[in-house]
Structures are given as C-alpha cells and as structure tokens.
Design an enzyme around this catalytic site. Sequence first.
Site, PDB file in Angstrom:
ATOM      1  CG  ASN A  86      -1.674   1.265   1.434  1.00  0.00           C
ATOM      2  OD1 ASN A  86      -1.760   2.087   0.509  1.00  0.00           O
ATOM      3  ND2 ASN A  86      -2.240   1.466   2.618  1.00  0.00           N
ATOM      4  CD1 TRP A  87       3.751   1.375  -2.813  1.00  0.00           C
ATOM      5  CD2 TRP A  87       3.692   2.588  -4.693  1.00  0.00           C
ATOM      6  NE1 TRP A  87       4.643   0.820  -3.686  1.00  0.00           N
ATOM      7  CE2 TRP A  87       4.628   1.545  -4.841  1.00  0.00           C
ATOM      8  CE3 TRP A  87       3.475   3.473  -5.749  1.00  0.00           C
ATOM      9  CZ2 TRP A  87       5.367   1.375  -6.016  1.00  0.00           C
ATOM     10  CZ3 TRP A  87       4.196   3.310  -6.918  1.00  0.00           C
ATOM     11  CH2 TRP A  87       5.140   2.273  -7.050  1.00  0.00           C
ATOM     12  CE  LYS A  88       0.146   3.301   4.831  1.00  0.00           C
ATOM     13  NZ  LYS A  88       0.300   3.408   6.270  1.00  0.00           N
ATOM     14  CD  GLU A 137      -2.565   5.640   6.761  1.00  0.00           C
ATOM     15  OE1 GLU A 137      -2.614   5.694   5.522  1.00  0.00           O
ATOM     16  OE2 GLU A 137      -1.620   5.103   7.379  1.00  0.00           O
ATOM     17  CD  GLU A 171      -2.963  -2.256   7.400  1.00  0.00           C
ATOM     18  OE1 GLU A 171      -1.927  -2.553   6.822  1.00  0.00           O
ATOM     19  OE2 GLU A 171      -3.595  -1.212   7.178  1.00  0.00           O
ATOM     20  N   GLY A 227       3.367   2.625  10.543  1.00  0.00           N
ATOM     21  CA  GLY A 227       4.299   3.728  10.320  1.00  0.00           C
ATOM     22  C   GLY A 227       5.118   4.108  11.543  1.00  0.00           C
ATOM     23  CB  SER A 280       6.206  -1.445  11.506  1.00  0.00           C
ATOM     24  OG  SER A 280       5.787  -0.124  11.782  1.00  0.00           O
ATOM     25  N   GLY A 319       3.314  -1.000   4.100  1.00  0.00           N
ATOM     26  CA  GLY A 319       3.251   0.410   3.746  1.00  0.00           C
ATOM     27  C   GLY A 319       4.640   0.869   3.338  1.00  0.00           C
ATOM     28  N   GLY A 320       5.352   1.461   4.271  1.00  0.00           N
ATOM     29  CA  GLY A 320       6.679   2.027   4.006  1.00  0.00           C
ATOM     30  C   GLY A 320       7.602   1.072   3.262  1.00  0.00           C
TER      31      GLY A 320
HETATM   32  P1  13P Z   1       3.599   0.627   7.427  1.00  0.00           P
HETATM   33  O1  13P Z   1       4.095  -0.683   6.860  1.00  0.00           O
HETATM   34  O2  13P Z   1       4.305   1.821   6.858  1.00  0.00           O
HETATM   35  O3  13P Z   1       3.577   0.587   8.928  1.00  0.00           O
HETATM   36  O4  13P Z   1       2.065   0.783   6.948  1.00  0.00           O
HETATM   37  C1  13P Z   1       1.200  -0.282   7.091  1.00  0.00           C
HETATM   38  C2  13P Z   1      -0.076   0.047   6.408  1.00  0.00           C
HETATM   39  O5  13P Z   1      -0.821   0.918   6.823  1.00  0.00           O
HETATM   40  C3  13P Z   1      -0.407  -0.719   5.187  1.00  0.00           C
HETATM   41  O6  13P Z   1      -1.709  -0.499   4.781  1.00  0.00           O
END
Ligand code: 13P
Length: 262
Positions: free
Chosen positions: A13-15, A102, A172, A178, A217, A238-239
């Site tokens: 998920n690149w957000k 989010e 999650e 994050g 994470s 995510g990251g």
């Molecule tokens: P991170 O891996 O950056 O913690 O984000 C997780 C996330 O929200 C994936 O949807």
Amino acid sequence: MGSRRRNFLVAGNWKMNGSLAGVQALAAANADGAMARLNLVQLVLFPPFLYLPEAQRCLGDSGMAWGAQNVSEHESGAYTGEVSAQMLREFGCACVLVGHSERRALFGESDAVVAHKFLAASRAGMTPVLCVGESLQEREQGATEAVVARQLRAVLDLAGASAFTDAVVAYEPVWAIGTGATATPEQAQDVHAFIRRCLAEADAEIAAGVHILYGGSMKRANARELLAMPDVDGGLLGGASLNVDEFMAVAITAQRLAQGVT
Ligand code: 13P
C-alpha cells in the site's frame, strides 16, 4: 511444498507516496521473471489512483495484481472527486482496500460506510481487502477484540458471510502503522485467530479459506517470524513496499515459508 492451507498474499500500500517512475521500477524488478517464480505468493500493488493505468500497462503479465486504496460506495452519480468500482474494473483492478485506518481516522469513514464500500467492490467483481485494527488506547483498555469484532460485524451484517468467499481481511493495529513498532508474532496470531473465529461463527468453511494479512511496520527484518504464524496469511506493507528490494525480499521470504524451507 509446504502444508499451508492458504498460500501467501503480499501487498504493498503506497498510500500517497510513490511516482510513475516507481511503478516502472517495480515492473523492472520483474525483468527476469522474478515475480512469476514466486508461484506460491500472490503479489498486489495498491498505488495511488492515478498510477493504476501505468500499473495495468507495465504489470499486466507480471503475475502481480494491482488494486485501489479506496472506492466510492456509490455506483455512479454526482459525487465529485470519487471513483467508482466499475471505473476501477476498467483499469484491471483485482482488489481494493476498504476501511484502512487512515481513511477511518482522517476521512471519517464509519463502519457503515466501510461496509458499503466493501459491498460496492464485491458487486463489481473485485476482492475487497477489509482493514481492521485497534488504536493504542483501545488496546490498552483491553478493547482490541471488541473493536475488531465490531468492524467485522458491520460488514457481515450488510454483505453476509458469503461475501467473504472472495475477500481478504487485513489486521492493522493502528499503533503499529508507520511507527516501527510491529506487533509481536504472538499478538498478531491472537488477533488473526480471533478474526477467523468471528468469521467462523457465520460460516466455518469460508472462514478457513479467508486470507488474513498483517499490516504495521512489516519489513524484511520481521516478516519471517510474522508469516510463520498459522493464521498470518501474508502482509500489507506500507513504508517497506516503497522500496522494491525490501518488498521483493518479503515476498521471497513468503515463498520460502510456503515451500517449507526453514
Ligand atoms: P507501514 O508498513 O508503513 O507501517 O504501513 C502499514 C499500512 O498501513 C499498510 O496499509
């Protein structure tokens, strides 16, 4: 060959991150067929909407699927700024995230709205990836299971258990997103098993087949121990998904576990 009932799913998920060049870099990582060799792992990319046509163009025969981070609960009409499920289908989206924390926290998406988005995705023939999870405060209050059960119940009540035949759940924990503070494998397993039990109350067979991903994470350094848990069927990164090498390293870890390589 391993003995897992469900193969792994590793999604990024690149957000609101990444770029057109980033999509192309991911496709380039497949130049030697690396993705197709991960035959026990389904890869999925969730880039921002605008990059979906490029994902379709350059990931088309990579073996990696793509999907959107959000979808309107409405079919069409005067909803300025929204994107419908049918439009996502036109660009080859196989799945769509619904209820990411989010979206819930920053954009006020209620359980009811999330349930309608889930239904909109299902009806258009896409796999909804329903995100659930508790905040730090809720965990500290011992409310994790109550929160997750409420988030699941909203969707079960609207869409029915059968809608989970082709759906994915992503656990999650908000406090792990994050922050670098990953849930321990035991914490993740406990909630994943709870999610499966909640679904099993509605339909045991469907519950046994549902993929439940962990997100928060997750990265190369902690993926193995999380994915080794019996009810952790993959990850929603995510990251770490913004770095091609890191993302592929997690996918390779999943492939090895699925093959029973220790
Ligand atoms: P991170 O891996 O950056 O913690 O984000 C997780 C996330 O929200 C994936 O949807």
